[in-house]
Design a protein around this motif. Structure first.
Motif, mmCIF file in Angstrom:
data_model
loop_
_atom_site.group_PDB
_atom_site.id
_atom_site.type_symbol
_atom_site.label_atom_id
_atom_site.label_comp_id
_atom_site.label_asym_id
_atom_site.label_seq_id
_atom_site.Cartn_x
_atom_site.Cartn_y
_atom_site.Cartn_z
ATOM 1 N N SER A 1 0.812 -1.224 0.000
ATOM 2 C CA SER A 1 0.000 0.000 0.000
ATOM 3 C C SER A 1 0.840 1.267 0.000
ATOM 4 O O SER A 1 0.484 2.247 -0.649
ATOM 5 N N GLU A 2 1.935 1.233 0.721
ATOM 6 C CA GLU A 2 2.802 2.412 0.778
ATOM 7 C C GLU A 2 3.393 2.713 -0.606
ATOM 8 O O GLU A 2 3.482 3.873 -1.013
ATOM 9 N N ASP A 3 3.793 1.665 -1.334
ATOM 10 C CA ASP A 3 4.317 1.844 -2.689
ATOM 11 C C ASP A 3 3.212 2.291 -3.644
ATOM 12 O O ASP A 3 3.468 3.013 -4.610
#
Length: 125
Positions: free
Chosen positions: A104-106
């Protein structure tokens, strides 16, 4: 599977004037029928033969995504962005592919960019 060879002035002309276009149309039919794995199998040699064919590459990325081949979907979406940086859907597809891989962060920057480029891609829109 149809083999594609580069143009050669001494080669026999193909049975149809545009075999890649015919194969692309066939792949699109499989995609529309939700046979994403078969669509990807047909599209892979097309994008190998015509790497800058953005529509075929994007359809290949979508086929990979829908058949849960997420790393391949990610790679193809990145290639689409390289060839066509204004292709908004590629950013969305890349973000969603990363999300489905629990990254999700990417994914966040690509999803934000897709939403900024087209408000219909914003969460909750």
């Amino acid at each position: 599977m149809t083999d594609f060879t580069p143009f050669s002035p001494t080669a026999e002309p193909p049975a149809t004037p545009h075999p890649l276009a015919d194969e692309y149309a066939r792949a699109h039919l499989f995609f529309e029928a939700r046979d994403y794995t078969e669509a990807a199998r047909i599209l892979a040699p097309i994008v190998d033969a015509e790497p800058a064919h953005v529509a075929a590459r994007l359809l290949l990325a979508r086929s990979y995504y829908h058949s849960a081949q997420l790393r391949r979907a990610e790679a193809e979406a990145r290639r689409v962005i390289t060839h066509a940086p204004a292709e908004t859907y590629a950013y969305l597809l890349l973000g969603r592919s990363l999300e489905r891989q629990n990254r999700s962060e990417d994914a966040a920057p690509y999803l934000r960019l897709a939403a900024a480029m087209d408000s219909s891609y914003a969460r909750g829109a």
